[in-house]
Design an enzyme around this catalytic site. Structure first.
Site, short mmCIF file in Angstrom:
data_model
loop_
_atom_site.label_atom_id
_atom_site.label_comp_id
_atom_site.label_asym_id
_atom_site.label_seq_id
_atom_site.Cartn_x
_atom_site.Cartn_y
_atom_site.Cartn_z
N GLU A 1 -2.93 8.35 8.42
CA GLU A 1 -1.45 8.35 8.48
C GLU A 1 -0.96 9.06 9.75
O GLU A 1 0.10 8.77 10.26
CB GLU A 1 -0.85 9.03 7.24
N CYS B 1 -10.99 2.41 0.26
CA CYS B 1 -9.57 2.75 0.44
C CYS B 1 -9.18 1.99 1.69
O CYS B 1 -9.91 2.04 2.70
CB CYS B 1 -9.43 4.26 0.64
N HIS C 1 -7.15 2.54 3.90
CA HIS C 1 -6.95 3.34 5.11
C HIS C 1 -8.25 3.43 5.93
O HIS C 1 -8.21 3.60 7.14
CB HIS C 1 -6.51 4.77 4.75
N CYS D 1 -4.37 -1.69 -1.61
CA CYS D 1 -4.53 -0.26 -1.85
C CYS D 1 -5.67 -0.10 -2.86
O CYS D 1 -5.59 -0.66 -3.97
CB CYS D 1 -3.22 0.30 -2.43
N ASP E 1 0.88 -1.18 0.00
CA ASP E 1 0.00 0.00 0.00
C ASP E 1 0.91 1.23 0.00
O ASP E 1 2.14 1.10 0.15
CB ASP E 1 -0.88 -0.01 1.26
N SER E 2 0.29 2.40 -0.11
CA SER E 2 1.09 3.63 -0.04
C SER E 2 1.58 3.88 1.39
O SER E 2 2.52 4.65 1.58
CB SER E 2 0.23 4.81 -0.49
N1 DGL Z 1 -4.74 3.04 1.07
C1 DGL Z 1 -4.79 3.51 -0.27
C2 DGL Z 1 -6.06 3.22 -0.95
O1 DGL Z 1 -6.62 2.21 -0.60
C3 DGL Z 1 -4.05 4.72 -0.65
C4 DGL Z 1 -4.45 6.02 -0.11
C5 DGL Z 1 -3.53 7.07 -0.68
O2 DGL Z 1 -2.32 6.84 -0.68
O3 DGL Z 1 -4.04 8.09 -1.16
O4 DGL Z 1 -6.52 3.89 -1.82
#
Ligand code: DGL
Length: 271
Positions: A151, A185, A187, A73, A10-11
């Site tokens: 984050e 997402c 996150h 992600c 993931d990011s």
């Molecule tokens: N967790 C990621 C997603 O599912 C990335 C969020 C991001 O880096 O903008 O989209």
């Protein structure tokens, strides 16, 4: 049986929602996690940039001889779907497992999607859901701020910045009467306690990390690739910026200390 690790990326911290679910559903599996913390967020970037980051992230994970790649992600899953399909090893993203789960869960056919700007602009969730529920009514909302809030580890139910942000993003989804919301997402599952309170008990929340882990379990089982040894699965974490920042937030999100398992890697070497 295949004892090689599952590669997850993931990011940043978001993909830990997939890791958490893999650890629960597949406790014998080893995991290599890459969080591209030096370049987070992905979701506000162009498709070209996201694709080039994706290619590097996968290259890094391939150096561990992973048996499967889990794109944890939503942004990569929705923007770089075609690239992922060309990989020479099994892979999955969150798109299909989450879309399918939402199509099955909804009763009134109204589904909300929370994602990054890139994910929402891609329209991928709407298209995928319609494969399983043709007349679904979709309300999509880009929620870019929520990535930074996770984050920053501002995920507590009483957080006085995150609560109004979640409320504002959820408003159109709730006003349109959606009975099911995809946390599109990875996150966002970290914000489930807040989202649950604001959305109410009657709304079904689709945890993209959990749905992805369920898919991985099914895939490994169906293909005889599960690690069936007595071995307790181990996870190693790699990040492209300060490991300390990642591991302290990860400790809260995973409920375990990963300080000794988390290292820096130079992702620019993987081109
Ligand atoms: N967790 C990621 C997603 O599912 C990335 C969020 C991001 O880096 O903008 O989209």
């Amino acid at each position: 049986m295949d004892k090689s690790p599952i590669g997850v990326f993931d990011s940043g911290l978001g993909g830990l929602s997939t890791v958490r679910a893999i650890k629960k559903l597949l406790p014998n599996e080893d995991i290599i996690y890459f969080g591209d913390t030096g370049r987070v967020p992905y979701g506000t970037r162009s498709n070209e940039t996201i694709e080039s980051y994706t290619a590097q992230d996968i290259k890094f994970l391939q150096s561990f001889n992973c048996k499967m790649i889990a794109v944890a992600c939503g942004t990569v899953s929705t923007v770089s779907g075609e690239l992922i399909k060309t990989l020479p090893l099994p892979s999955t993203g969150i798109l299909t497992p989450s879309a399918k789960a939402a199509a099955e869960a909804t009763e009134n056919g109204k589904i909300g999607i929370m994602g990054t700007s890139a994910t929402i602009n891609s329209g991928a969730f709407g298209r995928e859901i319609k494969q399983y529920r043709r007349n679904a009514e979709i309300t999509s909302v880009a929620c870019p701020l929520l990535v930074s809030l996770v984050e920053s580890n501002w995920c507590g139910v009483d957080d006085d910045v995150t609560n109004p942000a979640v409320r504002r993003y959820l408003q159109p989804i709730l006003e349109n009467g959606c009975d099911t919301i995809i946390l599109g997402c990875t996150h966002f599952p970290h914000l489930i306690p807040i989202i649950r309170i604001i959305a109410g008990e009657g709304v079904k929340l689709i945890d993209s990390g959990l749905e992805e882990a369920k898919y991985i379990k099914e895939f490994l089982d169906n293909n005889g690739m599960r690690n069936d040894s007595e071995h307790k699965g181990e996870a190693k974490y790699f990040v492209s910026d300060r490991p300390q920042n990642f591991s302290s937030a990860a400790a809260t999100l995973l409920g375990e200390n990963i300080d000794n398992e988390c290292s820096f890697i130079d992702i620019f070497k993987y081109i």
